[in-house]
Scaffold this active site. Structure first.
Site, short mmCIF file in Angstrom:
data_model
loop_
_atom_site.label_atom_id
_atom_site.label_comp_id
_atom_site.label_asym_id
_atom_site.label_seq_id
_atom_site.Cartn_x
_atom_site.Cartn_y
_atom_site.Cartn_z
N HIS A 63 1.14 -20.30 1.30
CA HIS A 63 0.55 -19.02 1.74
C HIS A 63 -0.30 -19.21 3.00
CE1 HIS A 63 -1.63 -15.27 1.82
NE2 HIS A 63 -2.76 -15.88 1.55
N HIS A 88 -8.29 -20.52 5.08
CA HIS A 88 -8.98 -19.29 4.68
C HIS A 88 -9.21 -19.13 3.17
CE1 HIS A 88 -4.93 -17.47 4.04
NE2 HIS A 88 -5.57 -16.67 3.23
N GLU A 92 -12.96 -20.26 -1.13
CA GLU A 92 -12.92 -19.34 -2.27
C GLU A 92 -12.31 -19.98 -3.52
OE1 GLU A 92 -12.06 -14.94 -3.39
OE2 GLU A 92 -11.60 -15.59 -1.36
N ASP A 93 -11.23 -20.74 -3.35
CA ASP A 93 -10.48 -21.19 -4.52
C ASP A 93 -10.74 -22.64 -4.91
OD1 ASP A 93 -9.45 -18.72 -4.46
OD2 ASP A 93 -7.55 -19.25 -3.52
N ASP A 155 -3.11 -12.14 6.72
CA ASP A 155 -3.14 -12.48 5.29
C ASP A 155 -2.54 -11.33 4.48
OD1 ASP A 155 -3.91 -13.71 2.87
OD2 ASP A 155 -5.81 -12.62 2.85
N ASP A 275 14.27 12.79 16.35
CA ASP A 275 13.74 11.75 17.24
C ASP A 275 13.87 10.36 16.63
OD1 ASP A 275 11.94 12.21 15.28
OD2 ASP A 275 10.17 12.24 16.55
#
Length: 745
Positions: A63, A88, A92-93, A155, A275
């Site tokens: 990812h 990134h 956090e993880d 992301d 269009d």
């Protein structure tokens, strides 16, 4: 390495291959080649996420690599952003902190990663109901470094591309949020390609059948479109070759989401969208100074071949849009009797259009400074709104959203300076855009030397002079006719300050009054006064007393001094009244809702448990979703309903996936709009089709005819969407009816 099981090796290979692709892409860009730091970031992230899988089953590190490659290829940013994208999710993880990243990679990358960590508060977690809060943090960080938001959009784009592996209720939440927040943001930053893809992907998950249907029709008409395009551009090519320009002409097909959007707003079928096709001429200017002239030369030479539409020349070359977009749009009448839009851009303009602000950095040496100013202005507005504490997240989202859609108008000051304002701006917005003081004291405006009220909507090209008066104060009703985020935020903040001041004065007046009457100032006393004056809460009561809207007098004395006898009667009836309700509620609370399962909407549950939303009146067969409100009731909304769009962005984790399981037992009201050419006995035919052939009950019918054209609305009872389709198809067969569609009221 040899003793690893085969699956591990293939994972390793897959990861390394993906990373090498990213490196090669990076080496092909014009950026300074800082390969070591990117490799270092990759190794660090790979180690940190080792052994973790995504929902789709692939290693988690895939990812960040995918996001980094979007950042590199599709947004065109350099090594700092690529490293930040790779890292990134680390903070956090995993157990690493922002400090660790700063020590290894330096403050710049750490700052961006920190910004991204703050805002990722659960794209896939349960913490996501605070989505609006996250968004707020996102904008705060963004005003320091725009790259944060560009990586965030990358992301989100990768999450949308891999949304298929998520649970349906999460899909709606993420798709809804994307349409509501991220697509407009991408648009505002000039990332048109990404904006279009985000819209299409959201649409695909929210309305899969309609998506497939439009896609099929587009594919079916592709060959015919190619022919039209080639015929249309052949003479243009000859003309451009004569001028000796280096150019390419591309066909642009309208995106599936915008086709559907147009079908919804204009109530027309796919076949009546003319269009679908536009042509794009992208040329290399003879030299930079001539770029603007070349655009107009091309316009002049092609309008000799095809007749241009007099009102449809859009010149964003001399006045770029606020997101930096520059191009000349003309609409020409093709030989097949259809209007075709042609967009004329230089290669530089095309880069800016595809990659938005990221492309400005590429051309910065060439002095792309005035457009930077537009971005700065926008960020400043957002900063101002953020500095002002706002109680309600949804209001905040709305305020920001007002400023995202960058359709704009140009207005002039009395001295002839050009100002860019969002479309639909009023004279009041203009006053606040000049200065808060001018806004808060303005009493009216002169537009093109004519006196107009503050609520007057401005048009492009207006010259506006604001009239002020020292004695003028901000009025509450101004909130209604201010349309820009800046003006609304300022008005709300001034009104809040006034309210606070009034509350203070009100408190003093109330205390004086109670002291004089020898009543102790306690909760119950204030509660009584609140009820007497129908105020919502204590603050409102005090503000009203302070602003002299309520004057305390005899009635208040009597209310406060009345003997306390009658009170217990109130309590008695109250408690009895309540006990009934409590008993009734109990059996309903037993049913526990599991948000991970798809909710089945059956006839029985629709009558007893679920509530059909008043705002969009869904019926069986519509694409719908469930929303659990504060009282645990489940409300069914159409997926494209504007109220649902807000709920998805602000209370994402209360969204439930639903599916219909009904068997034509219940009836629902729908409105059908018809339009056509008036003729004798037409109404009779319409009612024949509906009542006789289809056995449907009409509840109400209104029809009016103006100059031989009739328009009408029929309100009828149906079981589901299939009924509506049958009715519409049968009505279309009547000779003089030209348009039939289902509408909201």
């Amino acid at each position: 390495m040899d003793n690893l099981p085969p699956k591990e090796i293939s994972d390793e290979e897959m990861i390394n291959q993906a990373f090498h692709e990213l490196l090669n892409d990076y080496l092909n860009t014009k950026h300074r080649k800082k390969v070591e730091i990117i490799t270092k970031a990759f190794n660090f992230a790979n180690q940190a996420h080792k052994g973790i899988k995504r929902r789709s089953g692939e290693p988690y590190i895939m990812h960040p690599i995918a996001v980094a490659s979007i950042v590199c290829n599709e947004i065109g940013l350099g090594s700092t952003s690529i490293c930040a994208a790779l890292l990134h999710d680390v903070v956090e993880d995993t157990d690493y902190t922002v400090e660790d990243i700063e020590n290894i990679f330096g403050p710049k990358i750490a700052q961006i990663v920190d910004g991204l960590t703050k805002i990722s508060g659960g794209i896939f977690g349960d913490r996501a109901s605070a989505q609006a809060e996250n968004f707020k943090k996102l904008l705060l960080t963004m005003s320091n470094d725009i790259r944060v938001i560009l990586i965030k959009i990358a992301d989100r784009l990768h999450n949308m591309r891999t949304l298929g592996s998520m649970l349906p209720n999460k899909q709606y939440k993420i798709a809804g949020e994307t349409l509501y927040i991220y697509a407009p943001l991408a648009n505002r930053l000039g990332l048109y390609k990404i904006k279009t893809e985000l819209e299409n992907l959201s649409f695909k998950y929210e309305h899969p059948e309609e998506y497939a249907e439009i896609e099929e029709k587009l594919n079916a008409t592709a060959a015919e479109r190619d022919k039209v395009f080639n015929d249309f551009t052949a003479p243009i090519r000859t003309q451009l070759d004569k001028m000796g320009l280096k150019y390419r002409i591309l066909a642009r097909v309208k995106s599936i989401y915008s086709i559907w959007n147009k079908m919804q707003t204009k109530h027309v079928p796919f076949e009546e969208i003319f269009d679908l096709l536009a042509a794009r001429i992208i040329f290399e200017p003879r030299n930079i100074e001539e770029e603007l002239n070349d655009c107009f030369d091309i316009y002049v030479s092609i309008s000799k071949i095809y007749k241009p539409h007099p009102d449809r020349l859009r010149d964003w070359v001399s006045h770029p849009k606020a997101n930096g977009y520059q191009a000349l749009h003309v609409t020409l009448m093709g030989n097949n009797g259809q209007w075709i839009e042609v967009q004329i851009r230089s290669e530089r303009m095309n880069d800016v259009a595809e990659q938005g602000f990221a492309a400005h950095w590429k051309y910065k040496e060439g002095g792309g400074s005035e457009d930077e100013g537009e971005l700065e202005k926008w960020l400043k507005t957002i900063k101002e709104i953020l500095d002002d504490p706002q109680p309600d997240a949804i209001d905040f989202l709305d305020t920001i959203k007002l400023n995202l859609f960058a359709s704009e108008i140009f207005v002039f000051t009395p001295k002839g300076e050009l100002k860019t304002m969002p479309q639909n701006s009023t004279a009041l917005d203009f006053a606040f855009s000049l200065h808060t003081d001018i806004g808060s004291h303005c009493i009216g405006a002169k537009v093109n030397h004519k006196l107009v009220p503050l609520s007057h909507k401005l048009q492009s090209g207006d010259q506006v002079e604001i009239l002020t008066s020292k004695s003028q104060r901000v009025q509450p009703q101004w909130e209604v006719f201010a349309t820009t985020a800046r003006a609304r935020a300022k008005i709300a903040s001034i009104l809040r300050k006034e309210r606070k001041a009034n509350q203070k004065i009100g408190e003093e007046i109330l205390n004086e009054f109670l002291k004089k009457e020898e009543i102790r100032p306690e909760e119950a006393v204030i509660e009584k006064l609140r009820k007497l004056h129908n105020a919502k809460n204590e603050e409102e009561l005090l503000a009203a007393i302070g602003s002299k809207a309520i004057v305390l007098g005899e009635a208040d004395k009597n209310e406060l001094k009345e003997k306390q006898t009658s009170n217990w009667k109130k309590y008695l009836t109250f408690s009895f009244g309540n006990s009934k309700e409590k008993q009734e509620e109990k059996p309903q609370e037993k049913e526990k809702i599991n948000p991970k399962q798809v909710l089945k909407l059956t006839e029985e549950s629709l009558q007893k448990k679920y509530i059909m939303a008043e705002c969009c009146h869904p019926i069986p067969g519509d694409d719908v979703l469930g929303y659990v409100d504060e009282n645990d009731r489940i409300i069914i909304h159409k997926r494209q309903c504007p109220v649902a769009a807000k709920l998805k962005s602000s209370y994402g984790n209360r969204i439930l996936a639903t599916e219909w399981d009904t068997h034509k037992e219940l009836s629902f009201l729908v409105y059908i709009y018809i339009k056509g050419i008036d003729s004798m006995g037409l109404l009779n035919e319409v009612t024949q089709v509906i009542s006789r052939q289809l056995n449907v009950n009409i509840r109400k019918l209104t029809i009016e005819t103006v100059d031989g054209i009739f328009e009408g609305k029929i309100q009828l009872w149906v079981h589901d969407v299939d009924d509506v389709k049958t009715i519409c198809n049968n009505l279309k067969k009547i000779q003089n009816i030209k348009q039939v569609s289902r509408v909201e009221e």
